[in-house]
Design a protein around this motif. Structure first.
Motif, PDB file in Angstrom:
ATOM      1  N   PRO A   2       0.833  -1.202   0.000  1.00  0.00           N
ATOM      2  CA  PRO A   2       0.000   0.000   0.000  1.00  0.00           C
ATOM      3  C   PRO A   2       0.868   1.253   0.000  1.00  0.00           C
ATOM      4  N   ALA A   3       0.223   2.404   0.141  1.00  0.00           N
ATOM      5  CA  ALA A   3       0.902   3.672   0.407  1.00  0.00           C
ATOM      6  C   ALA A   3       0.203   4.314   1.594  1.00  0.00           C
ATOM      7  N   GLU A   4       0.906   5.147   2.300  1.00  0.00           N
ATOM      8  CA  GLU A   4       0.271   5.888   3.393  1.00  0.00           C
ATOM      9  C   GLU A   4       0.620   7.368   3.262  1.00  0.00           C
ATOM     10  N   TYR A   5      -0.248   8.193   3.815  1.00  0.00           N
ATOM     11  CA  TYR A   5      -0.104   9.639   3.662  1.00  0.00           C
ATOM     12  C   TYR A   5      -0.085  10.315   5.028  1.00  0.00           C
ATOM     13  N   ARG A   6       0.467  11.519   5.046  1.00  0.00           N
ATOM     14  CA  ARG A   6       0.367  12.349   6.236  1.00  0.00           C
ATOM     15  C   ARG A   6       0.152  13.797   5.809  1.00  0.00           C
ATOM     16  N   LEU A   7      -0.521  14.552   6.674  1.00  0.00           N
ATOM     17  CA  LEU A   7      -0.859  15.937   6.403  1.00  0.00           C
ATOM     18  C   LEU A   7      -0.265  16.822   7.480  1.00  0.00           C
ATOM     19  N   THR A   8       0.397  17.887   7.069  1.00  0.00           N
ATOM     20  CA  THR A   8       0.888  18.899   7.996  1.00  0.00           C
ATOM     21  C   THR A   8       0.147  20.198   7.711  1.00  0.00           C
ATOM     22  N   ILE A   9      -0.554  20.702   8.714  1.00  0.00           N
ATOM     23  CA  ILE A   9      -1.314  21.949   8.583  1.00  0.00           C
ATOM     24  C   ILE A   9      -0.633  23.008   9.428  1.00  0.00           C
ATOM     25  N   GLY A  68       1.168  30.683  13.998  1.00  0.00           N
ATOM     26  CA  GLY A  68       2.538  30.178  14.006  1.00  0.00           C
ATOM     27  C   GLY A  68       2.677  28.716  14.365  1.00  0.00           C
ATOM     28  N   GLU A  69       1.599  28.059  14.753  1.00  0.00           N
ATOM     29  CA  GLU A  69       1.654  26.650  15.151  1.00  0.00           C
ATOM     30  C   GLU A  69       1.303  25.746  13.969  1.00  0.00           C
ATOM     31  N   SER A  70       1.624  24.458  14.106  1.00  0.00           N
ATOM     32  CA  SER A  70       1.291  23.470  13.078  1.00  0.00           C
ATOM     33  C   SER A  70       0.914  22.157  13.741  1.00  0.00           C
ATOM     34  N   ILE A  71       0.176  21.337  13.014  1.00  0.00           N
ATOM     35  CA  ILE A  71      -0.177  20.000  13.484  1.00  0.00           C
ATOM     36  C   ILE A  71       0.091  19.008  12.360  1.00  0.00           C
ATOM     37  N   MET A  72       0.406  17.777  12.730  1.00  0.00           N
ATOM     38  CA  MET A  72       0.629  16.719  11.751  1.00  0.00           C
ATOM     39  C   MET A  72      -0.372  15.597  12.007  1.00  0.00           C
ATOM     40  N   LEU A  73      -1.017  15.140  10.943  1.00  0.00           N
ATOM     41  CA  LEU A  73      -2.006  14.076  11.027  1.00  0.00           C
ATOM     42  C   LEU A  73      -1.572  12.921  10.146  1.00  0.00           C
ATOM     43  N   ASP A  74      -1.666  11.695  10.665  1.00  0.00           N
ATOM     44  CA  ASP A  74      -1.309  10.518   9.881  1.00  0.00           C
ATOM     45  C   ASP A  74      -2.410   9.475   9.996  1.00  0.00           C
ATOM     46  N   LYS A  75      -2.103   8.250   9.592  1.00  0.00           N
ATOM     47  CA  LYS A  75      -3.110   7.191   9.547  1.00  0.00           C
ATOM     48  C   LYS A  75      -3.666   6.847  10.921  1.00  0.00           C
ATOM     49  N   ASP A 100      -4.462   9.067  13.040  1.00  0.00           N
ATOM     50  CA  ASP A 100      -5.459  10.105  13.314  1.00  0.00           C
ATOM     51  C   ASP A 100      -6.638  10.024  12.345  1.00  0.00           C
ATOM     52  N   ILE A 101      -6.336   9.687  11.086  1.00  0.00           N
ATOM     53  CA  ILE A 101      -7.361   9.600  10.036  1.00  0.00           C
ATOM     54  C   ILE A 101      -7.135   8.291   9.290  1.00  0.00           C
ATOM     55  N   ARG A 102      -8.026   7.340   9.466  1.00  0.00           N
ATOM     56  CA  ARG A 102      -7.794   5.994   8.934  1.00  0.00           C
ATOM     57  C   ARG A 102      -7.653   5.993   7.410  1.00  0.00           C
ATOM     58  N   GLN A 103      -8.310   6.943   6.708  1.00  0.00           N
ATOM     59  CA  GLN A 103      -8.252   6.964   5.243  1.00  0.00           C
ATOM     60  C   GLN A 103      -6.860   7.315   4.714  1.00  0.00           C
ATOM     61  N   LEU A 104      -5.989   7.826   5.586  1.00  0.00           N
ATOM     62  CA  LEU A 104      -4.633   8.151   5.141  1.00  0.00           C
ATOM     63  C   LEU A 104      -3.781   6.901   4.957  1.00  0.00           C
ATOM     64  N   GLU A 105      -4.288   5.757   5.362  1.00  0.00           N
ATOM     65  CA  GLU A 105      -3.626   4.489   5.050  1.00  0.00           C
ATOM     66  C   GLU A 105      -4.234   3.972   3.760  1.00  0.00           C
TER      67      GLU A 105
END
Length: 212
Positions: free
Chosen positions: A58-65, A97-104, A106-111
């Motif tokens: 598979p592939a997996e994703y992550r989001l940095t906001i 000035g802050e950021s958050i990172m979300l991965d699989k 945190d969000i199951r669809q990112l897997e």
């Protein structure tokens, strides 16, 4: 104005509290993809997917906001049509000035499982690769101004695991065997160099064993 007086909506006080300045409202999204269980992350933004990794699944994703503006952000919402993320709220306030990172986790669809093989008619599929675009919407807490950003990530499919992307592979669905099945070879030597085969399927299989 006197020290401590609030500024009108859409502005903020400067450090000396003597001037109201326009508030900058900004959000930035970075979407990355990994095909090695999170060891390596790639932005993979190029339109032709030249910087996209190759995977057989598979592939997996992550989001940095990131809040790249001068006021806190509220009402953050994430969308990614290809991955099936639809108006997913991000709880809380994202401070300036802050950021958050979300991965699989945190969000199951990112897997992203079952990405390969690609179906040409599916959303995001283009010329042998899969591009999916994530989007984040937010609002300035004091100004109410809406902001958004989006970022794509691209992967190339290699269904048979031979290291050749399917769009460049003459035999994209031919799985490499762990060993050559000797019962197909018999007792006589086989020359693969001069082997002529009647069908494309058999020709592909002849990379690793003789066809009957």
């Amino acid at each position: 104005m006197s020290t401590g007086d609030p500024c009108p909506v859409g502005t903020t006080c400067n450090e000396d509290f003597d001037t109201c300045e326009p508030t900058t409202t900004c959000v930035e999204l970075i979407k990355e993809v990994s095909v090695d269980d999170g060891q390596t992350w790639l932005d993979a933004n190029e339109a032709d997917c030249s910087d996209g990794p190759v995977t057989s699944d598979p592939a997996e994703y992550r989001l940095t906001i990131e809040n790249c503006g001068g006021e806190d952000l509220v009402n953050l919402v994430i969308d990614d049509d290809v991955l099936g993320i639809d108006n997913l709220p991000v709880p809380g306030i994202l401070a300036a000035g802050e950021s958050i990172m979300l991965d699989k986790d945190d969000i199951r669809q990112l897997e992203g499982t079952d990405l390969c093989p690609l179906t040409p008619s599916d959303p995001g599929v283009d010329d042998g690769f899969l591009r999916n675009i994530a989007k984040v919407d937010a609002e300035g807490e004091s100004s109410g101004l809406p902001v958004f950003d989006e970022d794509p990530a691209c992967v190339k499919c290699d269904e048979d695991g031979d290291g050749i992307p399917d769009d460049q592979d003459e035999c994209p669905d031919t799985v490499i065997p762990e060993s050559v099945p000797t019962e197909r070879l018999g007792t006589n030597p086989v020359s693969y160099t001069h082997l002529t085969l009647p069908t494309r399927s058999c020709q592909c299989r002849a990379r690793w064993w003789a066809c009957q």
